[in-house]
Scaffold this motif. Sequence first.
Motif, PDB file in Angstrom:
ATOM      1  N   ALA A 128      29.416  10.061   2.414  1.00 19.94           N
ATOM      2  CA  ALA A 128      30.860  10.229   2.289  1.00 19.94           C
ATOM      3  C   ALA A 128      31.259  10.431   0.737  1.00 19.94           C
ATOM      4  O   ALA A 128      32.432  11.106   0.608  1.00 19.94           O
ATOM      5  CB  ALA A 128      31.731   9.089   2.931  1.00 19.94           C
ATOM      6  N   ASP A 129      30.711   9.682  -0.005  1.00 21.01           N
ATOM      7  CA  ASP A 129      30.997   9.640  -1.587  1.00 21.01           C
ATOM      8  C   ASP A 129      30.889  10.948  -2.001  1.00 21.01           C
ATOM      9  O   ASP A 129      31.514  11.724  -3.048  1.00 21.01           O
ATOM     10  CB  ASP A 129      30.259   8.747  -2.126  1.00 21.01           C
ATOM     11  CG  ASP A 129      30.817   7.335  -2.056  1.00 21.01           C
ATOM     12  OD1 ASP A 129      32.021   7.095  -1.754  1.00 21.01           O
ATOM     13  OD2 ASP A 129      29.957   6.224  -2.200  1.00 21.01           O
ATOM     14  N   GLN A 130      29.594  11.732  -1.924  1.00 26.08           N
ATOM     15  CA  GLN A 130      29.136  13.071  -2.120  1.00 26.08           C
ATOM     16  C   GLN A 130      30.201  14.058  -1.560  1.00 26.08           C
ATOM     17  O   GLN A 130      30.539  15.095  -2.297  1.00 26.08           O
ATOM     18  CB  GLN A 130      27.764  13.354  -1.941  1.00 26.08           C
ATOM     19  CG  GLN A 130      27.331  14.866  -2.277  1.00 26.08           C
ATOM     20  CD  GLN A 130      25.721  14.819  -1.880  1.00 26.08           C
ATOM     21  OE1 GLN A 130      25.357  14.158  -1.234  1.00 26.08           O
ATOM     22  NE2 GLN A 130      25.458  16.128  -2.172  1.00 26.08           N
ATOM     23  N   GLU A 152      32.916  16.614  -3.849  1.00 27.03           N
ATOM     24  CA  GLU A 152      32.841  17.951  -3.645  1.00 27.03           C
ATOM     25  C   GLU A 152      34.308  18.509  -3.442  1.00 27.03           C
ATOM     26  O   GLU A 152      34.419  19.503  -3.849  1.00 27.03           O
ATOM     27  CB  GLU A 152      31.776  18.465  -2.875  1.00 27.03           C
ATOM     28  CG  GLU A 152      30.294  18.151  -3.341  1.00 27.03           C
ATOM     29  CD  GLU A 152      29.125  18.742  -2.461  1.00 27.03           C
ATOM     30  OE1 GLU A 152      29.529  19.574  -1.577  1.00 27.03           O
ATOM     31  OE2 GLU A 152      28.025  18.095  -2.416  1.00 27.03           O
ATOM     32  N   ALA A 153      34.898  17.604  -2.456  1.00 26.93           N
ATOM     33  CA  ALA A 153      36.100  18.343  -2.096  1.00 26.93           C
ATOM     34  C   ALA A 153      36.914  18.188  -3.249  1.00 26.93           C
ATOM     35  O   ALA A 153      38.006  18.977  -3.352  1.00 26.93           O
ATOM     36  CB  ALA A 153      36.421  17.533  -0.840  1.00 26.93           C
ATOM     37  N   TRP A 154      36.910  17.161  -3.970  1.00 27.44           N
ATOM     38  CA  TRP A 154      37.940  17.089  -5.013  1.00 27.44           C
ATOM     39  C   TRP A 154      37.876  18.219  -6.170  1.00 27.44           C
ATOM     40  O   TRP A 154      38.734  18.736  -6.894  1.00 27.44           O
ATOM     41  CB  TRP A 154      38.036  15.663  -5.715  1.00 27.44           C
ATOM     42  CG  TRP A 154      38.919  14.752  -5.108  1.00 27.44           C
ATOM     43  CD1 TRP A 154      38.437  13.749  -4.145  1.00 27.44           C
ATOM     44  CD2 TRP A 154      40.180  14.724  -4.957  1.00 27.44           C
ATOM     45  NE1 TRP A 154      39.553  13.087  -3.590  1.00 27.44           N
ATOM     46  CE2 TRP A 154      40.608  13.644  -3.953  1.00 27.44           C
ATOM     47  CE3 TRP A 154      41.252  15.562  -5.509  1.00 27.44           C
ATOM     48  CZ2 TRP A 154      41.905  13.326  -3.729  1.00 27.44           C
ATOM     49  CZ3 TRP A 154      42.460  15.256  -5.230  1.00 27.44           C
ATOM     50  CH2 TRP A 154      43.057  14.315  -4.511  1.00 27.44           C
ATOM     51  N   HIS A 197      39.296  21.150  -4.745  1.00 28.84           N
ATOM     52  CA  HIS A 197      40.757  20.915  -4.958  1.00 28.84           C
ATOM     53  C   HIS A 197      41.234  21.323  -6.291  1.00 28.84           C
ATOM     54  O   HIS A 197      42.304  21.990  -6.576  1.00 28.84           O
ATOM     55  CB  HIS A 197      41.144  19.615  -4.338  1.00 28.84           C
ATOM     56  CG  HIS A 197      42.557  19.503  -4.460  1.00 28.84           C
ATOM     57  ND1 HIS A 197      43.460  19.112  -5.555  1.00 28.84           N
ATOM     58  CD2 HIS A 197      43.383  19.455  -3.457  1.00 28.84           C
ATOM     59  CE1 HIS A 197      44.670  18.896  -5.326  1.00 28.84           C
ATOM     60  NE2 HIS A 197      44.864  19.177  -4.040  1.00 28.84           N
ATOM     61  N   SER A 198      40.623  20.832  -7.441  1.00 29.83           N
ATOM     62  CA  SER A 198      40.932  21.190  -8.670  1.00 29.83           C
ATOM     63  C   SER A 198      40.782  22.634  -9.299  1.00 29.83           C
ATOM     64  O   SER A 198      41.739  23.064  -9.991  1.00 29.83           O
ATOM     65  CB  SER A 198      40.331  20.252  -9.728  1.00 29.83           C
ATOM     66  OG  SER A 198      38.862  20.594  -9.765  1.00 29.83           O
ATOM     67  N   ILE A 199      40.044  23.167  -8.413  1.00 29.59           N
ATOM     68  CA  ILE A 199      39.923  24.885  -8.716  1.00 29.59           C
ATOM     69  C   ILE A 199      40.909  25.666  -8.467  1.00 29.59           C
ATOM     70  O   ILE A 199      41.645  26.353  -8.628  1.00 29.59           O
ATOM     71  CB  ILE A 199      38.449  25.442  -8.126  1.00 29.59           C
ATOM     72  CG1 ILE A 199      37.249  24.710  -8.844  1.00 29.59           C
ATOM     73  CG2 ILE A 199      38.299  26.760  -8.243  1.00 29.59           C
ATOM     74  CD1 ILE A 199      36.138  25.068  -8.285  1.00 29.59           C
ATOM     75  N   ILE A 200      41.358  25.138  -7.048  1.00 29.57           N
ATOM     76  CA  ILE A 200      42.499  25.968  -6.188  1.00 29.57           C
ATOM     77  C   ILE A 200      43.830  25.480  -6.894  1.00 29.57           C
ATOM     78  O   ILE A 200      44.537  26.186  -7.448  1.00 29.57           O
ATOM     79  CB  ILE A 200      42.580  25.348  -4.688  1.00 29.57           C
ATOM     80  CG1 ILE A 200      41.202  26.020  -4.131  1.00 29.57           C
ATOM     81  CG2 ILE A 200      43.727  26.165  -4.228  1.00 29.57           C
ATOM     82  CD1 ILE A 200      41.339  25.587  -2.655  1.00 29.57           C
TER      83      ILE A 200
END
Length: 72
Positions: free
Chosen positions: A58-60, A64-66, A69-72
């Motif tokens: 879950a941490d990994q 990766e999701a964040w 998110h910062s790229i978009i």
Amino acid sequence: METLVLTIKDPEKKGFLYDLLSQLDYVEIKEFGEDTEESKDQLFAEAKGMWRDKDIDADQLRKEAWQLHSII
């Protein structure tokens, strides 16, 4: 198999979309009805097994999701 979830904004167009998709032999249609807690729970339950054979925690996944998110 991949899953695609659609939200139909105009209920009058639902019949047309349903008829169109039902003509495609490679599409399986599952209706969940309106956005209710029950339908959201059902979608979540279906996605549970998605990570079954993946070597990720879950941490990994969150990290990766964040980053995405910062790229978009």
